[in-house]
Write an enzyme that holds these catalytic residues in place. Structure first.
Site, PDB file in Angstrom:
ATOM      1  N   LEU A  80      58.268   5.417  77.512  1.00 32.62           N
ATOM      2  CA  LEU A  80      56.963   5.834  78.009  1.00 32.62           C
ATOM      3  C   LEU A  80      56.352   4.863  79.016  1.00 32.62           C
ATOM      4  O   LEU A  80      55.179   4.989  79.370  1.00 32.62           O
ATOM      5  CB  LEU A  80      56.006   6.080  76.837  1.00 32.62           C
ATOM      6  CG  LEU A  80      56.482   7.177  75.878  1.00 32.62           C
ATOM      7  CD1 LEU A  80      55.574   7.265  74.668  1.00 32.62           C
ATOM      8  CD2 LEU A  80      56.591   8.519  76.583  1.00 32.62           C
ATOM      9  N   CYS A  81      57.137   3.917  79.508  1.00 32.20           N
ATOM     10  CA  CYS A  81      56.654   2.993  80.539  1.00 32.20           C
ATOM     11  C   CYS A  81      56.657   3.683  81.895  1.00 32.20           C
ATOM     12  O   CYS A  81      57.582   4.413  82.228  1.00 32.20           O
ATOM     13  CB  CYS A  81      57.536   1.749  80.612  1.00 32.20           C
ATOM     14  SG  CYS A  81      57.277   0.602  79.270  1.00 32.20           S
ATOM     15  N   HIS A  82      55.619   3.400  82.665  1.00 27.46           N
ATOM     16  CA  HIS A  82      55.563   3.920  84.034  1.00 27.46           C
ATOM     17  C   HIS A  82      56.521   3.127  84.922  1.00 27.46           C
ATOM     18  O   HIS A  82      56.610   1.903  84.786  1.00 27.46           O
ATOM     19  CB  HIS A  82      54.147   3.765  84.601  1.00 27.46           C
ATOM     20  CG  HIS A  82      53.141   4.649  83.945  1.00 27.46           C
ATOM     21  ND1 HIS A  82      52.541   4.315  82.756  1.00 27.46           N
ATOM     22  CD2 HIS A  82      52.643   5.850  84.303  1.00 27.46           C
ATOM     23  CE1 HIS A  82      51.703   5.278  82.410  1.00 27.46           C
ATOM     24  NE2 HIS A  82      51.746   6.228  83.325  1.00 27.46           N
ATOM     25  N   MET A 117      55.229  -5.103  79.612  1.00 23.47           N
ATOM     26  CA  MET A 117      56.562  -4.672  79.186  1.00 23.47           C
ATOM     27  C   MET A 117      57.633  -5.186  80.150  1.00 23.47           C
ATOM     28  O   MET A 117      58.738  -5.521  79.727  1.00 23.47           O
ATOM     29  CB  MET A 117      56.630  -3.154  79.052  1.00 23.47           C
ATOM     30  CG  MET A 117      55.749  -2.606  77.942  1.00 23.47           C
ATOM     31  SD  MET A 117      55.995  -3.399  76.334  1.00 23.47           S
ATOM     32  CE  MET A 117      57.702  -3.057  76.032  1.00 23.47           C
ATOM     33  N   GLU A 118      57.309  -5.269  81.427  1.00 27.78           N
ATOM     34  CA  GLU A 118      58.271  -5.807  82.398  1.00 27.78           C
ATOM     35  C   GLU A 118      58.539  -7.279  82.129  1.00 27.78           C
ATOM     36  O   GLU A 118      59.693  -7.733  82.154  1.00 27.78           O
ATOM     37  CB  GLU A 118      57.761  -5.582  83.828  1.00 27.78           C
ATOM     38  CG  GLU A 118      57.863  -4.158  84.297  1.00 27.78           C
ATOM     39  CD  GLU A 118      56.876  -3.181  83.659  1.00 27.78           C
ATOM     40  OE1 GLU A 118      57.082  -1.965  83.798  1.00 27.78           O
ATOM     41  OE2 GLU A 118      55.894  -3.615  83.004  1.00 27.78           O
ATOM     42  N   ASP A 132      75.252 -13.563  75.513  1.00 28.79           N
ATOM     43  CA  ASP A 132      76.534 -12.978  75.922  1.00 28.79           C
ATOM     44  C   ASP A 132      77.449 -14.011  76.555  1.00 28.79           C
ATOM     45  O   ASP A 132      78.643 -14.055  76.264  1.00 28.79           O
ATOM     46  CB  ASP A 132      76.287 -11.821  76.896  1.00 28.79           C
ATOM     47  CG  ASP A 132      77.579 -11.206  77.398  1.00 28.79           C
ATOM     48  OD1 ASP A 132      78.448 -10.868  76.564  1.00 28.79           O
ATOM     49  OD2 ASP A 132      77.726 -11.049  78.630  1.00 28.79           O
TER      50      ASP A 132
END
Length: 162
Positions: A80-82, A117-118, A132
């Site tokens: 739901l992130c733009h 969120m970014e 990793d």
């Protein structure tokens, strides 16, 4: 009760929904997030000698690039992130004590919605990349405390205290 916090990604029927930001005025928004990766003293000792070269490339430089790429693709990962055209994204990796590194991701946008969120995604993807690239040396690596440190430019600023 009407002043209590509410989840913003649910519509009136309680179903998932994107937040409508159409009426919002664009502002400059900045968010900074951090992840900590406990590598162990042996791996950190190798890092202190120089950015650990691996067959996949130098660990920290690769993690920085991965973090930036992750931040840019946040809307593809979090439903739901733009989608945002970031103005800037900076990722730093620093040693933290005898056995860990700290990753900080700062994302900036001039827009109608924030970039928390970014920044969080950038820090997380950089941490996963370090895992990793170092897992051949140890599987005891721990990614911990991914958190928002600060955000500015939206309805309410936030600064982590502590």
């Amino acid at each position: 009760m009407s002043d209590s916090p509410k989840l913003t990604h649910l519509n009136a029927a309680g179903q998932p929904a994107m937040v409508d930001v159409g009426a919002k005025v664009p502002t400059r928004r900045v968010a900074r997030a951090r992840s900590r990766v406990v590598l162990g003293a042996e791996i950190v000792a190798l890092v202190r000698e120089g950015d650990l070269p691996t067959r996949k490339g130098p660990v920290f430089q690769t993690a920085i690039l991965a973090g930036i790429m992750g931040a840019k693709r946040t809307s593809e990962l979090i439903p739901l992130c733009h989608p945002l055209g970031l103005d800037d994204c900076q990722v730093r990796v620093d040693l933290d004590g005898p056995d860990a590194v700290v990753i900080e991701c700062t994302a900036t946008v001039t827009g109608k919605t924030g970039v928390e969120m970014e920044a969080l995604t950038g820090a997380s993807v950089a941490a996963l990349t370090i895992y990793d690239m170092c897992k051949a040396l140890s599987h005891n690596i721990v990614i911990q405390e991914t958190r928002l440190l600060e955000k500015t430019g939206g309805k309410q600023d936030f600064h982590h205290v502590g």
